[in-house]
Design an enzyme around this catalytic site. Sequence first.
Site, PDB file in Angstrom:
ATOM      1  N   LYS A   1       0.916  -1.478  -0.185  1.00  0.00           N
ATOM      2  CA  LYS A   1       0.108   0.407  -0.480  1.00  0.00           C
ATOM      3  C   LYS A   1       0.919   0.949  -0.223  1.00  0.00           C
ATOM      4  CE  LYS A   1       0.005   0.005   4.955  1.00  0.00           C
ATOM      5  NZ  LYS A   1      -0.970  -0.825   6.327  1.00  0.00           N
TER       6      LYS A   1
ATOM      7  N   ARG B   1     -10.530   0.311  14.730  1.00  0.00           N
ATOM      8  CA  ARG B   1     -10.294   0.886  13.450  1.00  0.00           C
ATOM      9  C   ARG B   1     -11.472   0.306  12.281  1.00  0.00           C
ATOM     10  NH1 ARG B   1      -4.371   1.851  10.643  1.00  0.00           N
ATOM     11  NH2 ARG B   1      -5.144  -0.603  10.152  1.00  0.00           N
TER      12      ARG B   1
ATOM     13  N   TYR C   1      15.810  30.507   7.110  1.00  0.00           N
ATOM     14  CA  TYR C   1      15.032  30.655   7.257  1.00  0.00           C
ATOM     15  C   TYR C   1      15.100  30.680   9.180  1.00  0.00           C
ATOM     16  CZ  TYR C   1      13.072  30.382   2.734  1.00  0.00           C
ATOM     17  OH  TYR C   1      11.993  30.770   1.701  1.00  0.00           O
TER      18      TYR C   1
ATOM     19  N   MET D   1      12.263  24.379   1.756  1.00  0.00           N
ATOM     20  CA  MET D   1      11.056  23.235   0.610  1.00  0.00           C
ATOM     21  C   MET D   1      12.470  22.346  -0.636  1.00  0.00           C
ATOM     22  SD  MET D   1       7.575  24.707  -2.027  1.00  0.00           S
ATOM     23  CE  MET D   1       7.055  25.562  -1.266  1.00  0.00           C
TER      24      MET D   1
HETATM   25  C1  LIG Z   1      -0.281  -1.651   6.612  1.00  0.00           C
HETATM   26  C2  LIG Z   1      -0.430  -3.227   7.115  1.00  0.00           C
HETATM   27  C3  LIG Z   1      -0.012  -3.949   7.494  1.00  0.00           C
HETATM   28  C4  LIG Z   1       1.079  -3.699   7.069  1.00  0.00           C
HETATM   29  O1  LIG Z   1       2.215  -3.506   7.978  1.00  0.00           O
HETATM   30  P1  LIG Z   1       3.749  -3.012   8.788  1.00  0.00           P
HETATM   31  O2  LIG Z   1       3.579  -2.939   9.996  1.00  0.00           O
HETATM   32  O3  LIG Z   1       3.963  -2.322   7.740  1.00  0.00           O
HETATM   33  O4  LIG Z   1       4.239  -4.550   8.333  1.00  0.00           O
HETATM   34  C5  LIG Z   1      -0.658  -5.726   7.438  1.00  0.00           C
HETATM   35  N1  LIG Z   1      -2.148  -5.303   7.408  1.00  0.00           N
HETATM   36  C6  LIG Z   1      -2.584  -4.101   7.519  1.00  0.00           C
HETATM   37  C7  LIG Z   1      -4.667  -4.441   7.969  1.00  0.00           C
HETATM   38  C8  LIG Z   1      -2.111  -2.909   7.391  1.00  0.00           C
HETATM   39  O5  LIG Z   1      -3.122  -2.110   7.271  1.00  0.00           O
END
Ligand SMILES: *Cc1c(COP(=O)(O)O)cnc(C)c1O
Length: 388
Positions: A46, A144, A267, A315
């Site tokens: 992801k 969640r 800055y 930036m």
């Molecule tokens: C992002 C995610 C993972 C992977 O998490 P890591 O800590 O990077 O291994 C696994 N399961 C779910 C549901 C996630 O959202």
Amino acid sequence: MSRPSHTDPFPLFRPIHARIDFDALRHNYLRTRELAGEAKMWAVIKANAYGHGITRVARALGRLADGFALLDLEDAVRLRESGITQPILLLEGFFSPTDLPEIAARELSVVVHTEEQVEWLHASSLPVAARISLFLKVNTGMNRLGILPARAPAMLERLRAWPHAGVIGLMTHFADADGERGVTTQLDRFAPVRAGFNGPVSMANSAALLRFPQTHADWVRPGILLYGASPATEYASAADIGLRPVMRFEGKVISEQHLQPGDRVGYGGTFTAERAMRVGTVACGYADGYPRHAPSGTPVAIDGARSTLVGRVSMDMIAVDLTGLPRAGLGSVVELWGEHVTLDEVADWAGTANYELVCALALRVPAVEVGQAELPDAAALSSAAVMR
Ligand SMILES: *Cc1c(COP(=O)(O)O)cnc(C)c1O
């Protein structure tokens, strides 16, 4: 403008890039597989493969990966079109019943985490032969996604009654696998749901995979481990785990300034020279994904030698200390993180997580691919050859 050469791999006009090391990625996959024992692994890709490039990472892992897990239907379709045939799991499931025909056509697996999604399945009309593999997500304390454990039996029944259900699995996600609380409470809540269930079960993210073998079950879901960073830096560094960094983020010194005691940098003038100093301005700023909150003192490596950031991150530029590095100057390569400076160190200095740093790498930063790009035949690849 393209200027590829052996010694100067910076591909664009502006000298900044992220080197993505395919050999390191495969090494980490195989190292993670060792840790995961018998479990199969969804390679979590992801967030554009945590900033490493989703199709690039999928291509580099190739048939080595048991499966891939991600969020976006479009990305999943792109992977199918690039020839990926393994299971692909949509971690947030689907967002509308109208997503289902494409999900079925592409043979994707989906997480089902609300009762509404279960009803959408029943309301859909799919070709008679269509089958979709489903992972019912149970909320065991993360709060969640997922249905409560008490609702799981009824929902499993409802899924089994759906004529297009393929494999039905169970899944949960840990909130504290990297922390002191660990996984015990959540495992206890999940246990009655698992009891008597004989489909595939998936629980572990990277931290659980690493620290709690009792969470491995049938499928583990490692993300950060694959990219060569630690999911739990307080317990083990990436090097302790035997991982190799996959991303090396580099820019070049494009200007050199000579400071007198009392001179300020950047800055807000947050850094004041206490002695005569030489500082280099690097073509890399927060718009490239370098954390704006990194303070003076954050480590960098200049032509391989460690030094520090001075002044506030702009930036498009940062300043680094060249004093004490007589050979460093215009054109020096500055590693922001990767080989000599770990991602975890920079995250620590910037008060953030390694995850956020790589995910925030800006699209304007070009990738330079290092190592064997594609596996001609992953099956023929011995782990020894990749692990070195
Ligand atoms: C992002 C995610 C993972 C992977 O998490 P890591 O800590 O990077 O291994 C696994 N399961 C779910 C549901 C996630 O959202």
